[in-house]
Design a protein around this motif. Structure first.
Motif, PDB file in Angstrom:
ATOM      1  N   UNK A 123       0.817  -1.216   0.000  1.00 41.91           N
ATOM      2  CA  UNK A 123       0.000   0.000   0.000  1.00 41.91           C
ATOM      3  C   UNK A 123       0.852   1.268   0.000  1.00 41.91           C
ATOM      4  N   UNK A 124       1.862   1.316   0.856  1.00 40.11           N
ATOM      5  CA  UNK A 124       2.665   2.541   0.976  1.00 40.11           C
ATOM      6  C   UNK A 124       3.862   2.553   0.042  1.00 40.11           C
ATOM      7  N   UNK A 125       4.283   1.371  -0.438  1.00 41.87           N
ATOM      8  CA  UNK A 125       5.480   1.192  -1.270  1.00 41.87           C
ATOM      9  C   UNK A 125       6.760   1.511  -0.509  1.00 41.87           C
ATOM     10  N   UNK A 126       6.668   1.509   0.833  1.00 42.73           N
ATOM     11  CA  UNK A 126       7.809   1.807   1.689  1.00 42.73           C
ATOM     12  C   UNK A 126       8.219   0.557   2.477  1.00 42.73           C
ATOM     13  N   UNK A 127       9.396   0.623   3.099  1.00 39.80           N
ATOM     14  CA  UNK A 127       9.942  -0.488   3.881  1.00 39.80           C
ATOM     15  C   UNK A 127       9.175  -0.643   5.192  1.00 39.80           C
ATOM     16  N   UNK A 128       8.820  -1.900   5.516  1.00 37.36           N
ATOM     17  CA  UNK A 128       8.202  -2.157   6.824  1.00 37.36           C
ATOM     18  C   UNK A 128       9.014  -3.146   7.659  1.00 37.36           C
ATOM     19  N   UNK A 129       9.931  -3.895   7.019  1.00 36.07           N
ATOM     20  CA  UNK A 129      10.851  -4.785   7.741  1.00 36.07           C
ATOM     21  C   UNK A 129      12.230  -4.594   7.130  1.00 36.07           C
ATOM     22  N   UNK A 130      13.256  -4.443   7.965  1.00 33.02           N
ATOM     23  CA  UNK A 130      14.611  -4.251   7.454  1.00 33.02           C
ATOM     24  C   UNK A 130      15.591  -5.147   8.214  1.00 33.02           C
ATOM     25  N   UNK A 131      16.858  -5.093   7.819  1.00 30.22           N
ATOM     26  CA  UNK A 131      17.883  -5.880   8.494  1.00 30.22           C
ATOM     27  C   UNK A 131      18.024  -7.304   7.980  1.00 30.22           C
ATOM     28  N   UNK A 132      17.464  -7.599   6.791  1.00 27.30           N
ATOM     29  CA  UNK A 132      17.541  -8.942   6.220  1.00 27.30           C
ATOM     30  C   UNK A 132      18.776  -9.083   5.331  1.00 27.30           C
ATOM     31  N   UNK A 133      19.115 -10.332   5.010  1.00 26.64           N
ATOM     32  CA  UNK A 133      20.259 -10.595   4.138  1.00 26.64           C
ATOM     33  C   UNK A 133      19.828 -11.546   3.023  1.00 26.64           C
ATOM     34  N   UNK A 134      19.685 -11.003   1.840  1.00 27.35           N
ATOM     35  CA  UNK A 134      19.251 -11.758   0.667  1.00 27.35           C
ATOM     36  C   UNK A 134      17.950 -12.525   0.951  1.00 27.35           C
ATOM     37  N   UNK A 135      16.868 -11.830   1.337  1.00 26.95           N
ATOM     38  CA  UNK A 135      15.611 -12.517   1.652  1.00 26.95           C
ATOM     39  C   UNK A 135      14.947 -13.108   0.416  1.00 26.95           C
ATOM     40  N   UNK A 136      14.216 -14.207   0.620  1.00 32.96           N
ATOM     41  CA  UNK A 136      13.448 -14.860  -0.431  1.00 32.96           C
ATOM     42  C   UNK A 136      12.109 -15.338   0.132  1.00 32.96           C
ATOM     43  N   UNK A 137      11.179 -15.603  -0.772  1.00 31.79           N
ATOM     44  CA  UNK A 137       9.960 -16.371  -0.487  1.00 31.79           C
ATOM     45  C   UNK A 137       9.111 -15.780   0.625  1.00 31.79           C
ATOM     46  N   UNK A 138       8.861 -14.482   0.600  1.00 35.38           N
ATOM     47  CA  UNK A 138       7.965 -13.878   1.590  1.00 35.38           C
ATOM     48  C   UNK A 138       6.553 -14.447   1.416  1.00 35.38           C
ATOM     49  N   UNK A 139       5.893 -14.746   2.549  1.00 31.11           N
ATOM     50  CA  UNK A 139       4.553 -15.321   2.508  1.00 31.11           C
ATOM     51  C   UNK A 139       3.704 -14.735   3.637  1.00 31.11           C
ATOM     52  N   UNK A 140       2.406 -14.596   3.384  1.00 28.34           N
ATOM     53  CA  UNK A 140       1.453 -14.168   4.403  1.00 28.34           C
ATOM     54  C   UNK A 140       0.742 -15.398   4.957  1.00 28.34           C
ATOM     55  N   UNK A 141       0.632 -15.475   6.278  1.00 28.26           N
ATOM     56  CA  UNK A 141      -0.099 -16.569   6.892  1.00 28.26           C
ATOM     57  C   UNK A 141      -0.746 -16.057   8.168  1.00 28.26           C
ATOM     58  N   UNK A 142      -2.057 -16.088   8.189  1.00 30.46           N
ATOM     59  CA  UNK A 142      -2.840 -15.625   9.337  1.00 30.46           C
ATOM     60  C   UNK A 142      -2.434 -14.208   9.751  1.00 30.46           C
ATOM     61  N   UNK A 143      -2.278 -13.355   8.761  1.00 31.18           N
ATOM     62  CA  UNK A 143      -2.015 -11.946   9.014  1.00 31.18           C
ATOM     63  C   UNK A 143      -0.587 -11.590   9.349  1.00 31.18           C
TER      64      UNK A 143
END
Length: 274
Positions: A123-143
């Motif tokens: 929605x905002x097109x901005x960062x909401x989680x940071x500090x990751x290293x080469x993240x993959x496979x983001x998924x939503x589960x139960x909010x």
């Protein structure tokens, strides 16, 4: 799949259609959102809707790729590589390895990766989680947003803007599917020439496998590993009623093989109907 005599090969997990898209998409992840098919176009720093007959349109991109009010689509700058699909693009989330357009790009051996990865809010097109290293496979589960923090071999969840680690696994975490509170996570061997992308892993101890992780406790419930395996890119669970598996799970059967590879549906005149 049927032939003209209505003999069928049923229950096998097979592709039923294909589409071809020309250009520098460099697709990493696919997701169906509100009935439409989307992909990460890593090569364009954007998410595209894949329309029928090879057409596509840019549907979403993070604010950080805009310069002087215009988005930069020409080259891969941030490794925007996964989709956590929601009910719409605006309620979805997206992972990337960086937020900066720099001279060094993600494929460069000297590209800095440690703790620069992020998750963007649709929605905002901005960062909401940071500090990751080469993240993959983001998924939503139960909010909640879950993600593979690949460079450290971790499965984690976004919590108050940071990663809450749920489990550490023996390899480059990539591929994530969640059902009934269990996360199925893929691990890959770290290819030696890309070891700089995995600062939190022991390259020599990484394995190729799939691991079942209890999301509540973080316990590894079981693993399936391939001693001579190498890379896993994606995982998806299916209900048992959907498919009986791959066509030749135990051994090849001549009659089934003929039905699989040499049958097709035709019109009464023998012309394939589009």
């Amino acid at each position: 799949m049927e032939n003209s005599e209505n003999t069928a090969v049923t229950g096998a997990l097979l592709p039923v259609a294909s589409r071809f898209y020309a250009g520098c998409f460099y697709m990493h992840d696919l997701a169906v959102i509100d009935g439409a098919l989307y992909a990460n176009s890593v090569g364009q720093n954007a998410v595209v809707e894949l329309e029928p007959r090879g057409r596509s349109r840019k549907a979403w991109w993070p604010a950080c790729i805009e310069q002087d009010g215009e988005p930069v689509f020409g080259r891969n700058h941030i490794q925007l590589n996964s989709i956590a699909p929601g009910a719409s693009i605006e309620t979805s989330f997206f992972s990337a390895s960086s937020t900066a357009i720099e001279e060094l790009r993600p494929g460069d051996p000297d590209y800095p990766v440690d703790r620069r990865g992020v998750i963007f809010d649709g929605a905002t097109r901005e960062v909401i989680v940071e500090g990751l290293t080469r993240p993959h496979s983001a998924r939503l589960y139960k909010g909640r947003i879950y993600v593979d923090n690949s460079g450290y071999g971790e499965l984690g969840a976004g919590e108050s803007g940071r990663l809450e680690v749920i489990a550490r696994l023996p390899g480059w975490t990539r591929g994530l599917s969640i059902t009934q509170g269990i996360a199925f996570v893929g691990t890959s061997r770290v290819i030696p020439r890309f070891s700089q992308y995995a600062p939190g892993l022991d390259v020599n101890k990484s394995v190729c496998g799939i691991h079942a992780v209890d999301l509540e406790s973080g316990d590894i419930l079981g693993s399936l590993t391939w001693p001579r395996g190498n890379q896993i890119f994606a995982i998806e669970w299916l209900p048992g009623s959907f498919s009986r598996g791959f066509p030749f799970a135990d051994k090849r059967r001549e009659e089934e093989e003929k039905l699989l590879f040499y049958t097709y549906i035709t019109t009464p005149k023998g012309v394939v109907d589009e």
